[in-house]
Write a protein that holds these residues in place. Structure first.
Motif, short mmCIF file in Angstrom:
data_model
loop_
_atom_site.label_atom_id
_atom_site.label_comp_id
_atom_site.label_asym_id
_atom_site.label_seq_id
_atom_site.Cartn_x
_atom_site.Cartn_y
_atom_site.Cartn_z
N ALA A 61 0.83 -1.21 0.00
CA ALA A 61 0.00 0.00 0.00
C ALA A 61 0.86 1.25 0.00
CB ALA A 61 -0.92 0.01 1.22
N SER A 62 1.96 1.23 0.76
CA SER A 62 2.86 2.37 0.81
C SER A 62 3.49 2.64 -0.55
CB SER A 62 3.95 2.12 1.86
OG SER A 62 4.91 3.16 1.88
N ALA A 63 3.93 1.56 -1.22
CA ALA A 63 4.55 1.73 -2.54
C ALA A 63 3.53 2.20 -3.57
CB ALA A 63 5.18 0.41 -2.98
N VAL A 64 2.33 1.64 -3.53
CA VAL A 64 1.30 2.05 -4.49
C VAL A 64 0.96 3.52 -4.29
CG1 VAL A 64 -1.11 1.73 -5.17
CG2 VAL A 64 0.35 -0.25 -4.81
N ASN A 65 1.02 3.99 -3.04
CA ASN A 65 0.73 5.41 -2.79
C ASN A 65 1.78 6.31 -3.42
OD1 ASN A 65 -1.13 7.27 -1.49
ND2 ASN A 65 0.58 7.82 -0.16
N ILE A 66 3.03 5.84 -3.49
CA ILE A 66 4.06 6.60 -4.20
C ILE A 66 3.71 6.67 -5.69
CG2 ILE A 66 6.50 6.71 -4.82
CD1 ILE A 66 5.94 7.33 -1.89
N GLY A 67 3.23 5.55 -6.23
CA GLY A 67 2.77 5.57 -7.62
C GLY A 67 1.61 6.53 -7.81
N ALA A 68 0.79 6.68 -6.76
CA ALA A 68 -0.35 7.60 -6.84
C ALA A 68 0.11 9.04 -6.99
CB ALA A 68 -1.22 7.45 -5.59
N PHE A 69 1.23 9.40 -6.37
CA PHE A 69 1.77 10.74 -6.56
C PHE A 69 2.08 10.99 -8.04
CE2 PHE A 69 2.89 10.42 -1.99
CZ PHE A 69 2.41 11.64 -1.56
N ASN A 70 2.72 10.00 -8.67
CA ASN A 70 3.07 10.14 -10.08
C ASN A 70 1.85 10.09 -10.98
OD1 ASN A 70 6.28 9.97 -10.66
ND2 ASN A 70 5.76 8.99 -8.74
N LEU A 71 0.85 9.30 -10.60
CA LEU A 71 -0.39 9.27 -11.36
C LEU A 71 -1.06 10.64 -11.31
CD1 LEU A 71 -2.51 7.71 -12.96
CD2 LEU A 71 -3.54 7.00 -10.78
N GLY A 72 -1.05 11.25 -10.12
CA GLY A 72 -1.61 12.59 -9.99
C GLY A 72 -0.84 13.60 -10.82
N ASN A 73 0.48 13.47 -10.86
CA ASN A 73 1.30 14.37 -11.66
C ASN A 73 0.93 14.27 -13.14
OD1 ASN A 73 2.56 14.77 -9.23
ND2 ASN A 73 4.46 13.73 -9.79
N ALA A 74 0.81 13.03 -13.63
CA ALA A 74 0.49 12.82 -15.05
C ALA A 74 -0.91 13.33 -15.38
CB ALA A 74 0.62 11.34 -15.39
N LEU A 75 -1.88 13.03 -14.52
CA LEU A 75 -3.26 13.46 -14.74
C LEU A 75 -3.37 14.98 -14.76
CD1 LEU A 75 -6.33 12.90 -14.94
CD2 LEU A 75 -6.36 12.83 -12.42
#
Length: 398
Positions: A324-338
């Motif tokens: 969950a912690s690692a996926v949340n880091i991916g969420a930061f990048n997903l937010g950046n791209a979006l």
């Protein structure tokens, strides 16, 4: 402060530098390979996609080994990716090197957050996470400008070679300073996946996507906004980005400090302030001094959300926090791209270079509403029985 946190911060510094320095070196790289700037921009997009995919993938692979061992492997992957970029004979190989390096990004920060939190007392966990992320914020103040200067003066390949050397230093620091952490007893992929059944974990990740996405909606287009609207010269943009990095550094420290005291109030303050500042940035962008102040505040308020959001995920994921912690880091990048895409849409629609600020304000406001909803849901939900939680991670002895 445990010295192990310094090793994690050094690794974060190298990762932060390689993620952002590419933006200042695109013209040189495009010229060397004979490709257009938009094509060279795939080096940015490819890295972001690699983070989103690599965060869960590498973390799942890491469930079979101890966390320290996985951190060592991840830094080795990071070094290999940057060396491949430095030596790449063609653009395709360069892109491959960027993707290889990006695969280590999300898992390193995700697993590193868990390790950092385990190194300190329960009331200092957010501060420990913030200490690790300090490496990322300092990278934007020192690493990115210095890497850009080296790349423009000596050659961009030298920049990536230096970043690879930083990765080696971080790897050696992890080997020497991070205590041995065997795989937590009972840790399995199925157990890690149970964290995603908790609505609070999903809400925290949604806050991450929207909240930090608000920051990148504005910052992605900071160069044309500052040169065409505020009246700054092209050369001033670098220093404005340094100012943004200073804001990130300060916000990270404040977010880590106060999240350990009042996590949700800290989130309300940071997200609410971010929404207001981004809305005002639409007006402030027409004045040099006010624009600079807004850039500093966007960095500070935006990164003040990082430690509390990461700690929120760790808290809500209970005994299975790593994935969950690692996926949340991916969420930061997903937010950046979006957010970058949405910002481009409003500019292309003819709404002007300040329009992405409104996009960012709306995203941050939406994250704030989710924070209130999350807190209300938590108040209505009975306390979770520890016996039904996923197996707890084995304690780390020092």
């Amino acid at each position: 402060m445990p010295l192990a946190l310094l090793a994690l911060a050094i690794g974060a510094f190298g990762i932060g530098t390689t993620e952002f320095v590419i933006m200042g070196l695109l013209p040189e790289i495009a010229g060397d390979y004979g490709v257009s700037i938009p094509t060279a921009g795939l080096l940015v997009t490819g890295y972001a996609i690699g983070v989103v995919i690599g965060a869960p993938l590498m973390t799942v692979l890491g469930t079979r080994v101890g966390r320290k061992t996985m951190l060592i492997w991840l830094m080795g992957l990071f070094v290999a990716g940057n060396l491949l970029s430095a030596l790449a004979p063609s653009f395709g190989v360069m892109l491959a090197g960027r993707i290889v390096a990006s695969l280590a990004h999300g898992a390193f920060f995700g697993i590193g957050s868990v390790v950092a939190a385990d190194l300190v007392a329960p009331d200092k966990k957010a501060g420990a996470i913030a200490t690790m992320f300090t490496g990322l914020t300092v990278a934007n103040i020192v690493g990115v400008p210095l890497g850009t200067f080296i790349g423009q003066a000596v050659g961009w390949r030298t920049t990536f070679a230096v970043v690879a050397a930083l990765g080696v230093v971080g790897l050696l620091g992890i080997v020497r300073l991070v205590p041995a952490m065997p795989r937590p007893e009972g840790a399995r992929l199925r157990g890690e996946l149970t964290a995603f059944r908790n609505p609070q974990v999903l809400l925290a990740m949604a806050m991450t996507v929207l909240g930090f996405g608000g920051v990148f909606a504005a910052i992605t287009y900071i160069a044309p906004m500052m040169t065409h609207v505020a009246g700054y010269s092209d050369g001033a943009v670098t220093w404005l980005l340094v100012l943004f990095g200073v804001g990130m550094f300060l916000g990270n420290l404040l977010g880590g400090r106060y999240a350990d005291r009042k996590l949700m109030p800290m989130l309300y303050t940071a997200l609410g302030g971010l929404a207001v500042v981004l809305a005002l940035f639409t007006v402030f962008a027409h004045h040099k001094i006010l624009a600079a102040i807004a850039i500093l505040l966007v960095g500070a308020l935006g990164f003040a959300t990082v430690p509390p959001l990461q700690k929120r995920v760790l808290d809500q994921a209970h005994g299975a926090p790593t994935l969950a912690s690692a996926v949340n880091i991916g969420a930061f990048n997903l937010g950046n791209a979006l957010a970058a895409w949405l910002g481009g849409v409003v500019i292309a629609a003819g709404l002007g270079y300040t329009a992405p600020n409104w996009v960012g304000a709306v995203l941050a406001a939406a994250a704030l509403l989710l924070a209130f909803w999350s807190a209300a849901l938590e108040r209505r939900t009975p306390a979770r029985d520890d016996a039904s939680a996923a197996p707890a991670a084995a304690p780390v002895h020092h």
